[in-house]
Design an enzyme around this catalytic site. Structure first.
Site, PDB file in Angstrom:
ATOM      1  N   ASP A 200      -5.205 -43.669  21.763  1.00 15.76           N
ATOM      2  CA  ASP A 200      -3.974 -42.885  21.749  1.00 15.76           C
ATOM      3  C   ASP A 200      -4.267 -41.400  21.602  1.00 15.76           C
ATOM      4  O   ASP A 200      -3.351 -40.577  21.642  1.00 15.76           O
ATOM      5  CB  ASP A 200      -3.061 -43.340  20.591  1.00 15.76           C
ATOM      6  N   ASP A 266      -8.640 -52.163  13.005  1.00 18.18           N
ATOM      7  CA  ASP A 266      -8.517 -50.717  12.905  1.00 18.18           C
ATOM      8  C   ASP A 266      -9.806 -50.084  13.413  1.00 18.18           C
ATOM      9  O   ASP A 266     -10.852 -50.743  13.473  1.00 18.18           O
ATOM     10  CB  ASP A 266      -8.271 -50.309  11.451  1.00 18.18           C
ATOM     11  N   ASP A 268     -11.896 -48.209  12.126  1.00 21.29           N
ATOM     12  CA  ASP A 268     -13.039 -48.173  11.210  1.00 21.29           C
ATOM     13  C   ASP A 268     -13.338 -49.552  10.638  1.00 21.29           C
ATOM     14  O   ASP A 268     -14.096 -49.669   9.695  1.00 21.29           O
ATOM     15  CB  ASP A 268     -12.742 -47.203  10.065  1.00 21.29           C
ATOM     16  N   ASP A 363       3.085 -53.909  10.899  1.00 18.76           N
ATOM     17  CA  ASP A 363       2.445 -55.196  10.676  1.00 18.76           C
ATOM     18  C   ASP A 363       3.357 -56.162   9.917  1.00 18.76           C
ATOM     19  O   ASP A 363       3.643 -57.266  10.376  1.00 18.76           O
ATOM     20  CB  ASP A 363       1.116 -55.001   9.934  1.00 18.76           C
TER      21      ASP A 363
END
Lengths: 792, 784
Positions: A200, A266, A268, A363
């Site tokens: 993004d 995610d 990371d 979520d």
């Protein structure tokens, strides 16, 4: 007669019906019994008792709780008796609290004057809130579930296909490379596994934005990430506009992917190799399953842990949620999607139009929607990914504000109590998770309540010391015991209080904003991998100073009142003790807001394995102590050290867990004596992707490593030890705060001195043996990833 | 004392003889009583200690008495260490010194006869003060509290002799208090006269109401009743003189008289003219025709309702009556009264301010009287004060319901709002006493003075008594400078208790173990549960006037407890006592056999009595059915239960009657109505019964009766009482009070019950959770 015979026949021979009738009778009987028990206990809770009897009763209940807690620790949690003991402990604590609540409601509310009433009522509401959280929390965690791993079919052709989605916004290429390499290591048939980087940060809108510098940066990012993906053999996806943040990013990718399951990570969050083998099986077993969530495991401390140096000594603050609460929620079929490290069934996602995006916690919102449709969720309590926590307090606050705002949005826009389709236990479970995030209101009230009396003389709590000892203290002690019992393995007592108090100062305003305008909050990406070159005080310190000043004034006023108003000494002592507790917490906040220097982007993890160092043609057997994507620590004795100093080491062969060795080029960076041994820090010199992949596999490949790490930290200690530990912690790092603050204040008046200080070396510099960036000036708060240089 | 010479003594005797005879000759009356009669049992005050002190006696003088002479025969003894020239005893009447004597160490016993100046006397109470100044050294520092500084007024031998004559009665209903005047020197006797037999239930009730009215107006004065029957005089109404010429006064004694009866029954005695005035409930007061100094109070009406109304009004009205000799009572509405209430009733759980309990903001002075004050504590304040008069103690009176139960260590809460002066010595203290028992001292130790707002003191509920209670606040304040030779001032020794201080009883139920005559004495419980008598039936067993008068005497005393008459009590020779407590009064020969059989002792032939052989600590008996028995059993598993004193009795049977000169009061559970009580007052024969009833209402007897059986005769020390052999519990508590009662007595049982409930609920929850798991997570459940 005939009719009677027929009826008898039906009764005698219709076994099913008979069973149903018996079951119904049993149910009625049990309902009746339950009613008797509940009515009996409620009567006991309401009953006014003589003080002597009350003392005897509360002591008896607390003694029973302690005894049961002791017994429970010796039992396996899966035993029926252990479960019975657990329920008993919860019931006893609830009993004490209900008894307190009744007394509190009918005997302690102030009515002297309107101001006192308002202050007292606020405190009362805050207590009601805390009690509600405790009660619903006890319900949620009454029987935590422990799911086993469901094996996949022998025939891999029957395995579902999986798309791994890694949304990214502004994370660095290096960070993403590690995550992608980790995803590539996932042990799953290649033809059934597709990995997608959903960028993004390089969308068309970003690349064509008005600001040429930023547009250029987006172009650069787009090209570099494309190249990275191509190099690694994964898919790069981006979109035209940045709509609906992370949810929009994932949803835009959904039409372009076609797997049966979707693994969301995610940027990371690096998965372990066994992630899918441990999770996919549940989808095969339960066709109504829409989600398998796994714990988030973090290999770096959060800023408070880092600043107070608690990371290796006590359970992380987030562990309670992933250790206990999610398992409790799982029992009630309410474990919910936490945004990452979760596997979702694609078909279900499509049914609700993809990931939900009304709130900033997309979520949980998605999970509510799917639970409401009758789908199931599962939680596997096994850490199978490693992620990064925010490096500084500002980022931490941003992250928690987003969660709090999102959950408050959910509470207001998708109120679980009114949401159609949810069962009553799911409503309660979600309510607990959402209500929890209103804690800043209660914490601020608890912080200010004693000051209302000490500074303003408002009567906030109509009780004397004796009554407090009789009712309030047992309630608090019961609360401590139950908190320690339910969550002590993952969060020591008073840790919640400290985190919540500290965060409350910064979360209250955003929470009020979201309550006034529930649809306004926008998604902010939590920064990861930030660095700082030296210790400094967080820019968010100001509210802590104000609160500290207020509390100190309150304590001074309390001391004056103690002398001046002898008849009020009871209430003065209570409020003074309360204010002193708050003072300890605020002093702790001073220590926690001293941001420690952070130079290493890739956190080191304990890694104790056999290794061989090659130097000057000699092979020296040694052992590794820690490992990160960028470096390795090795422990050597004196003789080995001398050998190595004479001949600079060139390579290291590290033995992995599964017997696979990796030979890596190294460069000696640091040398630090550790008792009779010496720890040598090496930088790993990575030539190609394969080497980097090998390092990532070594560091992140094995979920067992995370389990062992967790087990080391997640240990239970006694309530008193935890209390002293926390109090000690609160006071230990205050001095550090003033060591930084006072020279800075002084320096404001003396610019010359300030410049001198700025040029001074970092206080805890390691012995620098080789050239590197450690000695180079780095911006004080640099929100970008440090670049790794390869030294010739 | 110096011995007088013989001629002087003869002269003295002669004067005394003349003085004794002179009132008789003049038609006056004479009364002589020892000083102790006027001291309300506080004889210890007559020992005057210290350098400067005094005590005071209130000498009552009824408004209807015209004093002709009041003589004080004083007997005192003083310390032999005093300095004659500097030690003196002063006698003051209403603030004026009327005599003084040197306290001579060589003549440590003194006697004096003092004629008190009549012009200083006033109707009501007169302050007769005995003040001393006592010194052992002069010119040197003297300890004002030295033990040798004393003088003792002998209040037994010292007497007051009053010679008086009665004034014509004021025939005004507004001056009824002069007729029923508590300031008479002798015990009060109310004479009630009624038309001759047949006596019926209505007359019994009217007489009872009249007796109660008199007793209530006499407040605390023990009141006995006499019943006489009216006789018609031979005179003709038209020709004879006087208001009621048809009334024969010959058998009506020489005292005030209350005539009670329906108009038609009284008309033959009071005449047609009088009868024509009785058109509604009728109350009137007249001078007696035979002696205008005596009153004739007539209570009448045309029918039962009107007489009852008039009699009730007589007892109700406590503000001045209409200023007329007669009044017609047309209507009366009696409001409901809170159960178990009395004067200044304080219901459980309700907070009452001192003002609501009749105590205004009051400044207290220190009772300490050290000598050499520059000024006496509060002397200046007394002139300037805007608050209630300064006192040395503050007494708050309130009524606690009988059988109040809120747990063994429940407490009443006192919230004090007070301020005290500056410069007090740190050991100054405000003492709190409840019913004479010290509860708590509040340190007045701030040298700058202080104000306490809502200072909370907990008073153990066990210190409260059924009925009237007294909370006393006494500020013991000492000046910071207390050296003998230093000038000290006492104007700072002040403490003000504000009217918004409050007292609150805890929420409580009522559980009383009966029979208990002490409860009856203090609060009338359980017979006065309804203060109007709505739960009381009185059966008079025997029609002898003395028997009836005995019943009225007892009812008068009961009315004095709550300060309310009992118009709704059923009174008769035969009454239906269903749902009521029963008081039965009658001589032994006329006792109801059923009641006599149920009594704790059989007093009629063949008699039996239980004799106490042993008092022992035994296992307490559960008071309330299966639940408590079960709790007691569970409690016994954990700890030995606290015992209870029980009496081991032997029963002896006798032929013949046992009472003889004794009066007997017995309390027991009604044989016909479990849970209801019976009080039986009896004596050998009616005259003795009345005599014993009149004694019983005297404080020395009334407040010492206990247990289930009390016997007494002429001597107050003869009073004996016996514990009940069997008890019963009456209570009015909500279910939570009942449970609280159980669990306060059986705390371990509570804990065991609670844990059993918890285990039960936990098992049930475990079963439900497992069922949930089976249904929702079958695979995991199968794995275990």
């Amino acid at each position: 007669m005939y009719a009677l015979a027929e009826r008898l026949k039906v009764r005698i021979f219709d076994k099913n019906k008979k069973t149903a009738i018996m079951q119904k009778t049993n149910n009625h009987l049990l309902d009746g019994l339950g009613l008797v028990f509940v009515a009996g206990i409620a009567t006991l809770a309401i009953l006014p008792l003589a003080h002597a009897t009350q003392i005897q009763m509360v002591l008896g209940v607390i003694a029973a709780m302690l005894l049961l807690r002791m017994i429970a620790r010796r039992l396996s949690p899966l035993e029926a008796f252990a479960q019975l003991v657990r329920i008993l402990i919860i019931l006893l604590a609830v009993f004490l609290s209900i008894r307190y609540l009744i007394w509190r409601t009918f005997h302690t509310l102030p009515t002297e004057d309107p101001l006192s009433f308002v202050a007292g009522a606020l405190l009362y509401l805050a207590e009601i809130y805390a009690l509600a959280i405790m009660l619903i929390g006890a319900f949620v965690t009454i029987n935590p579930l422990r799911r086993s791993i469901v094996p996949l079919p022998e025939d891999t052709a029957k395995w579902p296909s999986v798309d791994v989605l890694i949304p990214t916004y502004n994370e660095s290429e290096e960070l993403l490379e590690v995550t992608l390499l980790g995803a590539l290591h996932i042990d799953y048939p290649l033809d059934k596994l597709n990995i997608y980087l959903l960028d993004d940060g390089g969308t068309l809108a970003k690349r064509e934005q008005a600001d040429p510098a930023q547009a250029n940066a987006a172009h650069l990012r787009h090209r570099r990430l494309q190249a990275l993906c191509q190099k690694l053999g994964v898919h790069y996806l981006t979109r035209e506009k940045n709509e609906s943040a992370k949810a929009g990013n994932i949803n835009s990718a959904l039409p372009r992917i076609h797997g049966d399951l979707v693994l969301i990570l995610d940027a990371d969050h690096v998965p372990t190799a066994d992630f899918l083998r441990n999770t996919v099986g549940w989808f095969d077993r339960d066709p109504r399953l829409f989600l398998v969530q796994t714990p988030h495991f973090f290999i770096n401390p959060d800023p408070i842990e880092k600043n107070l140096r608690t990371y290796e000594h006590m359970p992380s603050e987030q562990e309670m949620f992933y250790n206990n609460i999610q398992r409790g929620l799982d029992f009630w079929n309410s474990s919910f999607f936490c945004g990452s490290a979760a596997l979702l069934r694609r078909r279900c996602l499509d049914e609700v139009g993809g990931v939900q995006g009304v709130t900033v916690t997309e979520d949980a919102e998605t999970a509510v929607a799917l639970h409401a449709r009758g789908y199931h969720s599962a939680y596997i309590w096994k850490p199978m990914m490693a992620g990064l926590q925010p490096e500084n307090f500002v980022s931490l606050v941003k992250q928690r504000v987003r969660w709090a705002q999102g959950m408050t949005q959910l509470l207001m826009l998708r109120n679980p109590l009114r949401h159609p389709g949810l069962s009553w236990y799911q409503r309660l479970s979600y309510l607990n998770c959402m209500l929890f995030w209103l804690f800043p209101f209660a914490r601020i009230i608890f912080l200010l309540a004693p000051l209302a009396y000490l500074l303003l003389g408002l009567s906030i709590y109509n009780a004397n010391l004796y009554q407090v000892m009789l009712y309030t203290l047992p309630h608090l002690v019961g609360g401590l015991i139950i908190t320690d019992y339910l969550y002590g393995n993952a969060r020591w007592i008073f840790v919640s209080e400290f985190y919540e108090l500290l965060l409350s100062l910064f979360m209250i305003k955003p929470l009020i904003q979201v309550m006034r305008s529930p649809r306004s909050p926008s998604f902010h990406v939590t920064a990861k991998g930030e660095v700082a070159d030296q210790d400094h005080i967080s820019p968010l310190i100001r509210p802590v100073y104000w609160m500290l000043a207020l509390v100190l004034c309150g304590i001074a006023a309390g001391i004056w009142r103690y002398d001046a108003l002898p008849q009020d000494r009871d209430i003065i002592l209570i409020t003074l003790a309360w204010a002193c507790f708050n003072l300890c917490m605020l002093l702790g906040a001073l220590g926690a807001l001293v941001e420690r220097q952070q130079r290493r982007v890739a956190p080191r993890i304990p890694f104790e394995h056999a290794a061989t160092l090659y130097a000057g043609g000699k092979a020296i057997a040694c052992a590794t102590s820690d490992l990160s994507v960028g470096g390795v620590g090795v422990l050597l004795d004196q003789q080995q050290t001398e050998q190595l100093l004479a001949n600079r080491p060139e390579r290291i062969a590290i033995q992995g867990l599964q017997g696979r060795a990796a030979l890596l080029e190294v460069q000696l960076q640091t040398l630090r004596p550790m008792g009779k041994q010496v720890r040598m820090g090496f930088r790993l010199i990575v030539d190609d992707v394969a080497e980097k992949a090998e390092i990532v596999r070594l560091v992140h490949g094995d979920s067992e490593r995370w389990r062992v790490m967790l087990r080391r930290r997640n240990r239970r200690i006694s309530i008193m030890k935890a209390l002293w530990f926390i109090l000690g912690l609160m006071l230990r790092y205050v001095l550090k705060h003033f060591q930084i603050l006072l020279p800075a204040l002084f320096a404001r008046r003396q610019p010359q001195l300030r410049s001198t200080l700025a040029a001074a070396p970092a206080t805890d510099q390691q012995i620098l043996l080789a050239t590197g960036e450690a000695g180079e000036p780095i911006a004080r708060r640099r929100f970008e990833v440090a670049k790794h240089h390869k030294t010739p | 004392m110096r011995r007088l010479s013989l001629p002087a003594r003869l002269t003295g005797w002669l004067i005394l003889l003349v003085m004794t005879l002179s009132p008789v000759l003049a038609g006056a009356m004479t009364l002589e009583q020892p000083l102790t009669q006027f001291m309300g049992g506080r004889d210890e005050l007559s020992r005057l200690r210290g350098a400067e002190t005094f005590f005071e006696v209130s000498v009552p003088l009824p408004a209807r008495w015209q004093a002709r002479e009041l003589t004080l025969n004083l007997v005192y003894r003083n310390s032999i260490s005093l300095l004659r020239d500097h030690s003196q005893l002063r006698v003051e009447l209403n603030g004026l010194v009327i005599a003084q004597f040197a306290l001579d160490p060589n003549r440590p016993e003194g006697r004096a006869t003092i004629r008190l100046p009549l012009d200083l006397l006033q109707p009501g109470y007169n302050a007769l003060r005995f003040a001393v100044a006592q010194h052992t050294v002069i010119g040197l520092c003297e300890d004002p509290t030295a033990p040798e500084l004393w003088t003792h007024i002998d209040t037994q031998q010292s007497t007051l002799r009053l010679e008086y004559e009665r004034l014509p009665v004021a025939a005004r209903l507004s001056q009824l208090e002069e007729i029923f005047d508590r300031r008479y020197w002798q015990d009060a006797t109310v004479h009630i006269a009624m038309a001759p037999e047949p006596l019926d239930g209505d007359q019994l009730r009217w007489g009872a109401l009249a007796a109660q009215a008199a007793a209530l107006r006499l407040e605390y004065v023990p009141t006995s009743v006499q019943l006489s029957q009216l006789r018609r005089a031979p005179d003709d109404e038209e020709t004879a003189t006087g208001r009621f010429p048809l009334l024969d006064y010959a058998n009506l004694g020489s005292s005030d008289l209350i005539l009670v009866g329906a108009r038609d029954r009284l008309a033959p005695f009071l005449g047609a003219r009088w009868a024509s005035d009785v058109t509604e409930g009728y109350l009137a007061v007249f001078p007696r025709d035979d002696d205008p100094s005596l009153a004739l109070l007539v209570i009448s009406g045309r029918d039962e309702a009107e007489v009852t109304r008039a009699a009730t009004v007589l007892s109700l009205i406590n503000i001045p009556f209409p200023d007329a000799s007669r009044v017609l009572v047309s209507d009366l509405t009696i409001p409901p009264a809170p159960p178990d209430s009395g004067p200044r009733h304080l219901p459980p759980g309700i907070s009452a301010s001192f003002a609501q309990l009749g105590v205004e903001t009051t400044t207290l002075l220190s009772p300490l009287q050290p000598a050499h004050f520059m000024s006496r504590a509060g002397a200046a304040l007394l002139e300037l004060t805007q608050v209630n008069a300064a006192r040395k103690s503050l007494v708050v009176e309130f009524w606690a319901p009988a059988g109040l139960y809120a747990g063994d260590d429940a407490h009443a809460t006192l919230r004090l709002h007070l301020g005290y002066g500056a410069g007090l010595r740190p050991d100054s203290v405000l003492n709190l006493l409840v019913n004479g028992v010290f509860v708590r001292g509040i340190a007045l130790d701030d040298p700058k003075g202080a104000t306490f707002v809502d200072y909370e003191v907990r008073i153990p509920l066990s210190l409260l008594q059924a009925g009237r209670n007294q909370l006393a606040l006494i500020a013991m304040m000492a000046p910071s400078e207390t050296d003998f030779c230093t000038l000290r001032q006492g104007e700072n020794l002040l403490l003000t208790v504000y009217r918004d201080s409050s007292l609150r009883l805890p929420f409580a139920g009522q559980f009383a173990r009966l029979p208990d005559l002490r409860l009856l004495g203090r609060s009338g419980f359980p017979f006065l549960r309804d203060p109007w008598g709505g739960e009381l039936a009185v059966r008079v067993m025997g029609k002898a006037p003395e028997t009836i008068a005995a019943a009225w005497t007892l009812l008068g005393r009961l009315a004095q407890i709550t300060t309310m008459p009992l118009p709704e009590a059923l009174i008769g020779f035969t009454v239906d006592a269903r749902d009521r407590e029963l008081i039965a009064v009658g001589p032994l020969g006329e006792l109801d056999p059923e009641l006599a059989q149920a009594a704790p002792a059989m007093l009629t032939d063949p008699a039996w009595v239980n004799y106490v052989m042993l008092r022992a600590i035994t296992d307490p008996e559960p008071i309330d059915g299966w639940l408590e028995r079960w709790l007691a059993r569970v409690e016994g598993w954990f700890e030995p239960r606290s015992g209870q004193v029980q009496t081991v009795t032997a029963r002896a049977r006798f032929h013949g009657e046992l009472l003889d000169r004794y009066g007997a009061l017995l309390a027991f559970e009604s044989p016909a109505q479990p849970g209801r009580s019976v009080l039986l007052l009896t004596a050998r024969e009616p005259a003795l019964l009345l005599h014993r009833a009149s004694q019983l209402v005297q404080p020395d007897y009334w407040y010492n009766m206990q247990g289930a059986l009390t016997l007494w005769d002429e001597r107050k020390e003869s009073l004996r009482w016996q514990e009940p052999e069997t008890r019963y519990t009456v209570g009015r508590g909500s279910i939570d009070h009942r449970l609280t009662h159980y669990f306060d007595h059986y705390p371990w049982a509570l804990l065991a019950t609670a844990l059993a409930l918890f285990v039960g609920l936990a098992l049930l929850l475990l079963w439900m959770l497992r069922r949930f798991k089976r249904r929702h997570h079958p695979e995991i459940d199968r794995e275990g």
